[in-house]
Structure formats: C-alpha cells, structure tokens
Design an enzyme around this catalytic site. Structure first.
Site, PDB file in Angstrom:
ATOM      1  N   LYS A 174       0.846  -1.196   0.000  1.00 14.84           N
ATOM      2  CA  LYS A 174       0.000   0.000   0.000  1.00 14.84           C
ATOM      3  C   LYS A 174       0.882   1.248   0.000  1.00 14.84           C
ATOM      4  O   LYS A 174       1.651   1.465   0.923  1.00 14.84           O
ATOM      5  CB  LYS A 174      -0.892   0.036   1.247  1.00 14.84           C
ATOM      6  CG  LYS A 174      -1.940   1.146   1.151  1.00 14.84           C
ATOM      7  CD  LYS A 174      -2.616   1.459   2.476  1.00 14.84           C
ATOM      8  CE  LYS A 174      -1.930   2.571   3.221  1.00 14.84           C
ATOM      9  NZ  LYS A 174      -1.997   3.889   2.578  1.00 14.84           N
ATOM     10  N   GLY A 227       7.459   5.315   7.550  1.00 18.33           N
ATOM     11  CA  GLY A 227       6.468   6.358   7.826  1.00 18.33           C
ATOM     12  C   GLY A 227       6.748   6.997   9.169  1.00 18.33           C
ATOM     13  O   GLY A 227       7.886   6.950   9.673  1.00 18.33           O
ATOM     14  N   THR A 231       2.860   6.020  13.854  1.00 17.73           N
ATOM     15  CA  THR A 231       2.282   4.902  13.088  1.00 17.73           C
ATOM     16  C   THR A 231       3.116   3.646  13.301  1.00 17.73           C
ATOM     17  O   THR A 231       2.571   2.543  13.457  1.00 17.73           O
ATOM     18  CB  THR A 231       2.221   5.243  11.578  1.00 17.73           C
ATOM     19  OG1 THR A 231       1.745   6.571  11.420  1.00 17.73           O
ATOM     20  CG2 THR A 231       1.326   4.288  10.827  1.00 17.73           C
ATOM     21  N   GLU A 249      11.057   1.879   9.459  1.00 18.91           N
ATOM     22  CA  GLU A 249      11.897   3.049   9.149  1.00 18.91           C
ATOM     23  C   GLU A 249      11.053   4.270   9.465  1.00 18.91           C
ATOM     24  O   GLU A 249      10.091   4.568   8.751  1.00 18.91           O
ATOM     25  CB  GLU A 249      12.283   3.052   7.665  1.00 18.91           C
ATOM     26  CG  GLU A 249      13.036   1.814   7.202  1.00 18.91           C
ATOM     27  CD  GLU A 249      14.421   1.706   7.797  1.00 18.91           C
ATOM     28  OE1 GLU A 249      14.955   2.732   8.271  1.00 18.91           O
ATOM     29  OE2 GLU A 249      14.956   0.593   7.823  1.00 18.91           O
ATOM     30  N   CYS A 283      13.235  12.240   5.243  1.00 17.55           N
ATOM     31  CA  CYS A 283      13.508  11.847   6.626  1.00 17.55           C
ATOM     32  C   CYS A 283      14.967  12.094   7.003  1.00 17.55           C
ATOM     33  O   CYS A 283      15.304  12.163   8.176  1.00 17.55           O
ATOM     34  CB  CYS A 283      13.150  10.376   6.820  1.00 17.55           C
ATOM     35  SG  CYS A 283      13.911   9.325   5.578  1.00 17.55           S
ATOM     36  N   GLU A 384       9.724  16.460  14.968  1.00 15.61           N
ATOM     37  CA  GLU A 384       9.907  16.393  13.527  1.00 15.61           C
ATOM     38  C   GLU A 384       8.879  17.282  12.837  1.00 15.61           C
ATOM     39  O   GLU A 384       7.670  17.100  13.018  1.00 15.61           O
ATOM     40  CB  GLU A 384       9.734  14.941  13.051  1.00 15.61           C
ATOM     41  CG  GLU A 384      10.046  14.785  11.586  1.00 15.61           C
ATOM     42  CD  GLU A 384       9.800  13.375  11.071  1.00 15.61           C
ATOM     43  OE1 GLU A 384       8.778  12.768  11.432  1.00 15.61           O
ATOM     44  OE2 GLU A 384      10.645  12.887  10.299  1.00 15.61           O
TER      45      GLU A 384
HETATM   46  P1  NDP Z   1       2.482   7.944   8.100  1.00 14.17           P
HETATM   47  O1  NDP Z   1       3.043   7.176   9.217  1.00 14.17           O
HETATM   48  O2  NDP Z   1       1.298   8.797   8.330  1.00 14.17           O
HETATM   49  O3  NDP Z   1       2.090   6.988   6.904  1.00 14.17           O
HETATM   50  C1  NDP Z   1       2.984   6.080   6.283  1.00 14.17           C
HETATM   51  C2  NDP Z   1       2.176   4.997   5.617  1.00 14.17           C
HETATM   52  O4  NDP Z   1       1.492   4.244   6.611  1.00 14.17           O
HETATM   53  C3  NDP Z   1       1.102   5.520   4.666  1.00 14.17           C
HETATM   54  O5  NDP Z   1       0.957   4.626   3.588  1.00 14.17           O
HETATM   55  C4  NDP Z   1      -0.104   5.504   5.573  1.00 14.17           C
HETATM   56  O6  NDP Z   1      -1.303   5.513   4.844  1.00 14.17           O
HETATM   57  C5  NDP Z   1       0.117   4.216   6.319  1.00 14.17           C
HETATM   58  N1  NDP Z   1      -0.630   4.073   7.559  1.00 14.17           N
HETATM   59  C6  NDP Z   1      -1.138   5.030   8.376  1.00 14.17           C
HETATM   60  N2  NDP Z   1      -1.793   4.465   9.422  1.00 14.17           N
HETATM   61  C7  NDP Z   1      -1.676   3.122   9.285  1.00 14.17           C
HETATM   62  C8  NDP Z   1      -2.137   2.001  10.033  1.00 14.17           C
HETATM   63  N3  NDP Z   1      -2.867   2.125  11.133  1.00 14.17           N
HETATM   64  N4  NDP Z   1      -1.824   0.771   9.585  1.00 14.17           N
HETATM   65  C9  NDP Z   1      -1.075   0.604   8.483  1.00 14.17           C
HETATM   66  N5  NDP Z   1      -0.640   1.625   7.705  1.00 14.17           N
HETATM   67  C10 NDP Z   1      -0.932   2.872   8.098  1.00 14.17           C
HETATM   68  O7  NDP Z   1       3.690   8.791   7.510  1.00 14.17           O
HETATM   69  P2  NDP Z   1       3.637   9.840   6.326  1.00 14.17           P
HETATM   70  O8  NDP Z   1       3.083   9.223   5.093  1.00 14.17           O
HETATM   71  O9  NDP Z   1       3.031  11.088   6.857  1.00 14.17           O
HETATM   72  O10 NDP Z   1       5.202  10.034   6.048  1.00 14.17           O
HETATM   73  C11 NDP Z   1       5.985  10.919   6.735  1.00 14.17           C
HETATM   74  C12 NDP Z   1       6.783  10.204   7.802  1.00 14.17           C
HETATM   75  O11 NDP Z   1       7.584   9.188   7.238  1.00 14.17           O
HETATM   76  C13 NDP Z   1       7.740  11.130   8.503  1.00 14.17           C
HETATM   77  O12 NDP Z   1       7.705  10.913   9.886  1.00 14.17           O
HETATM   78  C14 NDP Z   1       9.097  10.703   7.958  1.00 14.17           C
HETATM   79  O13 NDP Z   1      10.170  10.984   8.794  1.00 14.17           O
HETATM   80  C15 NDP Z   1       8.897   9.251   7.771  1.00 14.17           C
HETATM   81  N6  NDP Z   1       9.871   8.726   6.830  1.00 14.17           N
HETATM   82  C16 NDP Z   1      10.856   7.888   7.288  1.00 14.17           C
HETATM   83  C17 NDP Z   1      11.833   7.422   6.445  1.00 14.17           C
HETATM   84  C18 NDP Z   1      12.891   6.474   6.909  1.00 14.17           C
HETATM   85  O14 NDP Z   1      13.482   5.802   6.080  1.00 14.17           O
HETATM   86  N7  NDP Z   1      13.175   6.368   8.188  1.00 14.17           N
HETATM   87  C19 NDP Z   1      11.853   7.822   5.021  1.00 14.17           C
HETATM   88  C20 NDP Z   1      10.775   8.678   4.656  1.00 14.17           C
HETATM   89  C21 NDP Z   1       9.817   9.107   5.537  1.00 14.17           C
HETATM   90  P3  NDP Z   1      -2.030   6.934   4.548  1.00 14.17           P
HETATM   91  O15 NDP Z   1      -1.058   7.793   3.842  1.00 14.17           O
HETATM   92  O16 NDP Z   1      -3.156   6.540   3.715  1.00 14.17           O
HETATM   93  O17 NDP Z   1      -2.420   7.469   5.895  1.00 14.17           O
END
Ligand code: NDP
Length: 480
Positions: A174, A227, A231, A249, A283, A384
């Site tokens: 997803k 993400g 989450t 991550e 990130c 962040e």
């Molecule tokens: P989120 O945690 O909001 O979402 C990440 C993904 O998880 C999306 O596909 C989201 O869907 C999905 N998601 C949300 N809730 C759930 C759940 N309950 N169960 C399963 N999946 C779920 O992060 P963002 O998309 O806002 O991304 C930004 C974040 O990602 C920042 O904190 C950033 O630092 C981090 N990040 C980390 C990286 C790393 O390598 N360490 C690299 C890049 C980003 P939906 O979008 O539909 O809500």
C-alpha cells in the site's frame, strides 16, 4: 480526471465497496482524480492472490527472478518522463527532482536487488570433530506487506518491494493515499515485464483502514513499513501478538554539525540542499544545524543569502528549487511549528510565510524558513516538522554539540563537517544515529545498511540486510 485502481492478481479493479477518495494536486489545490478507498475485503483478495502465486514464485530460479526485476528497471527508465511527471503532479515536488532522483532511484532499486539476489549466499558451519555440518537455508517468508509514505513515493515503495520479490516472497503493498499515482503505474510495468499475476498486489486506501487490514492480516507474516514514528509504534503493537517480522523506518530530527575547519563552500552548498531538498520532506534532512561559534555569524549571513536565492514555484518550472508541500493538512502542520517557534521566543531569520504562485494561488507553497533558537530543547528543535524549516544554533565545545546532537528521541542520520580525523572518528562512533555522513549528505550506496536507532526505527534495509529481512533462516544440521 485521473482515476486509479487496485492491482490484484495482475488485474486493475475497482474497490469492492465502490468507495473512493479524492486525490489532490498540491501545486494548485485541485482534485484531479480518485483513488480506491479499499476495505479489508480488497486486502483479503490481494492476500489470496499473493498466497496462490507464492508456491510458483518462490520456486522460480534466481536467474528468472533477476531477469524480471531488471526488466522492470529498464521499463521504468524507458518511461522516465511519464513517471516523473506523474510523481511531480501527485506530490508537488519539482519535476527536475523526480526526473533526476525519484524515478531513476526506483529503477536502480529493481536493478540492484535483481543483481543482489544472484550474489546472496548463506553460511555453513562444520562442527569439527563431530562429523557434522550445519548449513543455513534462507527461505522466503511467504506473503509480506509493504507500506510506504508520501515523501519519496515510488523510490521508497520499490525500496521494499524489490528485495521482497527478489527473495521469492509475494507482496501486498500500500502506497500513501496522498501519493498513489506512480505505484498504480508500476502495476502496468510489472505486467509488461512478465511478473506473474499475484506476485505483487497493490491496494490503495487510507492507512487507518486499508493499511490497518494489512497489518492485522494473520497470513501476512512480515511488514516492512516506512512512515511516521507514531504509526510505527501502532504497527508494532498490532503485529507483536502475531509475532510478525517487522522492519520500521521512522521519523528523524537529524543534526547537521558544522566545525570551523570544514571545507566551507562545499559545506554551505550541501547544507542548503540537506535543509530544503524535496521541500525539506526527506527523513534524512538535516533540520537541526549546529555551527561552531567562531563562524556562526558568517555562516548565518551566507546561509540566509543562499536560501533567499531559492526559487519557490510551480513544480513543472525548470527554475523551481522548492515546489509545493504535499497536502493542505501538512502545510498547516508545518506552519503551526513556525507559530510555536515564535511563541517559544525563537527568531525567524528568514521565511515563515506562505507563497502565492501566480496562476496557482490555491497551491501549498511555503518559503524556506530559517529559525534561530536559543535553547536546543525547544519544541522546534525536538519535534519532527518534515517541511522546509531548519533551526540554527551555535556551539563552542565538542562535548556540548555532541550532547545536543544526541538529546532527541530520534536517531536516523547525522551529518558532520570537519577536516579533523580524530574528531571524525570520535563523532562517528558517539553520534546516536543509524547513518553518519562526514563532509557529504545523502550519498547512498545501495549495499549499505539503512535505518535508524531510538524512535527512528528498528531493523535495517539496504543490500543483504534487506534480503536477510525478507528471508527466514533455517539451520540444517547433518551428522555423517
Ligand atoms: P504515516 O506514518 O502517516 O504513513 C505512512 C504509511 O502508513 C502511509 O501509507 C499511511 O497511509 C500508512 N498508515 C497510516 N496508518 C496506518 C495504520 N494504522 N496501519 C497501516 N498503515 C498505516 O507517515 P507519512 O506518510 O506522513 O510520512 C511521513 C513520515 O515518514 C515522517 O515521519 C518521515 O520521517 C517518515 N519517513 C521515514 C523514512 C525512513 O526511512 N526512516 C523515510 C521517509 C519518511 P495513509 O497515507 O493513507 O495514511
């Protein structure tokens, strides 16, 4: 309108409940398409397709898997312009960035893991004097879940999917609901490259429902997630009682530590990039800049001078350095931190305001923002923000800056600017981070381990680490 569909068992299909979500173009605020608001029924169908495909895919020769992954990579390269345009429209990032970084890197991910799997080996241990030999079988896990964020949509989606497929797993994936377009387009490419039906299934929808159905599914044995930290913590809680393998991550609040003995011009140009590339929505961005006191005033003046020259504009314009933020709610979140900074008594040295781009007045544009903080424990220095916002703070001693650098809950990456070898060695070992860059930033070699410590995650991606994550080691002991 540009509607997208789920990709299940090699077919493009509407969500079973026929519910849809609007997809926004961040450059102008328009709804330009709809995406499936998939339910657990769609996830179940995707799971069944993956499960049926597993017995054959897991037995496909490494040469054949490798050939298909490399073909996907070639097709992404052949379709670079189309994919880059789609990514830029969906995310708001400059087209130039999507063309030079996001899509080429997505193609590299498939090529890299297509090659890496042919070199992946397991160990054997001879039990000397006991007439026995142990060897390790590394077998695919089965059906795995890959969930990715919106900031580097196809880049991070494929960073998970490619090693999962290379090791013989079948995938239910997803992408972020905010940036689903290139993941949708990837389905066509996989069919064209001859990836068997059901090996990769892409289900679109909200994290709280579609994502939740993936993490809760008892048949999905491993989850690779990138993400936010909150989450990630939620996923860990749901997955733990089912003993799922997890790679998380998560967020970062990375220090960028600048000593007076660095190569100043190179540091300055790189620091502008590490602060504001992709609108600061990486990130790995160095959002906390610590500068040795002897060059603080000079750095401050030179940095702001460079930041003023950054052009905020429509993502498709060649002259644009900073495009639109990904969504209206995200823009509001980033702006709220600028208000928090003011309330905390910090100085907004530059930026802090929304930008109106002519002809695209409803787009989500924000000035690159530089904030001088007086206390490293203030919220803008600890939380962040994930936007084009950095903080500046001077330091006088190594011990002081090391303490401040480590005094956050995150530990993803750190950047150090110095030409002193002893200091380099000391900081490299003492910085609490999964990745330390010295005199560079975001230089990536796909063989290296990638991930964070503390609240930035658990597990590592990249190279053989990713291939190990997506396989289950089994020890075989043979007595002869
Ligand atoms: P989120 O945690 O909001 O979402 C990440 C993904 O998880 C999306 O596909 C989201 O869907 C999905 N998601 C949300 N809730 C759930 C759940 N309950 N169960 C399963 N999946 C779920 O992060 P963002 O998309 O806002 O991304 C930004 C974040 O990602 C920042 O904190 C950033 O630092 C981090 N990040 C980390 C990286 C790393 O390598 N360490 C690299 C890049 C980003 P939906 O979008 O539909 O809500």
């Amino acid at each position: 309108m540009s509607n997208i569909k789920n990709f299940i068992n090699g077919n493009f299909q509407n969500p079973i409940n026929n519910n849809w979500i609007d997809n926004y173009n961040p450059s102008n605020g328009d709804v330009y398409g709809q995406i499936p608001n998939s339910s657990s029924e769609d996830v179940e169908e995707a799971f069944e397709a993956a499960k049926s495909a597993f017995s054959q895919w897991s037995q496909t020769t490494l040469e054949e898997r490798s050939r298909i992954l490399i073909r996907i990579s070639e097709l992404l390269e052949e379709n670079l312009q189309r994919f880059a345009e789609a990514e830029s429209i969906d995310n708001g990032k400059p087209l130039s960035l999507a063309k030079t970084v996001d899509i080429p890197r997505a193609a590299s991910n498939f090529r890299f893991f297509g090659n890496a799997i042919t070199q992946f080996a397991s160990e054997s241990h001879e039990s000397v004097g006991q007439n026995a030999i142990n060897y390790t079988l590394r077998q695919p896990i089965g059906v795995v879940g890959c969930i990715s964020p919106w900031n580097l949509p196809l880049y991070l989606f494929t960073w998970k999917i490619a090693p999962a497929l290379a090791t013989g797993n079948c995938v239910v994936a997803k992408p972020s609901e905010v940036t689903p377009m290139t993941a949708y387009m990837l389905g066509e490419i996989c069919n064209e490259a001859g990836l068997p039906s059901g090996v990769l299934n892409i289900v679109h929808g909200l994290g709280s429902s579609t994502g939740q159905a993936i993490i809760e599914h008892p048949g999905i044995k491993a989850i690779s997630f990138t993400g936010g930290t909150a989450t990630g913590a939620h996923i860990a809680k749901v997955a733990a009682p089912m003993f799922k393998k997890l790679s998380l991550e998560l967020g970062g609040k990375n220090p960028n530590i600048i000593f007076a003995d660095c190569d100043y011009d190179h540091m300055l140009a790189t620091t502008v990039r590490s602060s504001f590339a992709n609108q600061g929505q990486i990130c790995l961005c160095g959002s906390r800049i610590f500068i040795e006191a002897s060059i603080y005033d000079k750095f401050k003046a030179d940095f702001i001078d460079k930041v003023k020259q950054l052009n905020v504009g429509h993502p498709s314009e060649k002259s644009t350095d900073i495009g639109a933020l990904v969504s209206k709610p995200h823009l509001e979140k980033v702006k709220s931190y600028i208000e928090i900074a003011k309330a905390e008594g910090a100085n907004i040295l530059y930026g802090g305001k929304e930008v109106t781009v002519e002809g695209f007045e409803d787009g989500y544009y924000l000035q690159p923002t530089v904030i001088e903080v007086h206390n490293d424990e203030c919220r803008v220095n600890q939380e962040e923000i994930f936007g084009p916002v950095v903080t500046l703070m001077p330091f006088t001693t190594e011990e002081e800056v090391l303490t401040m650098a480590n005094k956050v809950k995150y530990g993803l990456s750190a950047t150090l600017w110095t030409n002193n070898l002893t200091r380099t060695m000391k900081f490299s070992s003492k910085l609490e981070a999964g990745i330390v860059w010295v005199n560079t930033w975001m230089m990536r070699d796909l063989r290296t381990p990638f991930g964070g410590v503390k609240a930035s995650g658990v597990g590592r991606e990249g190279g053989f680490e990713a291939l190990r994550f997506f396989t289950e080691p089994k020890n075989i002991c043979i007595k002869y």
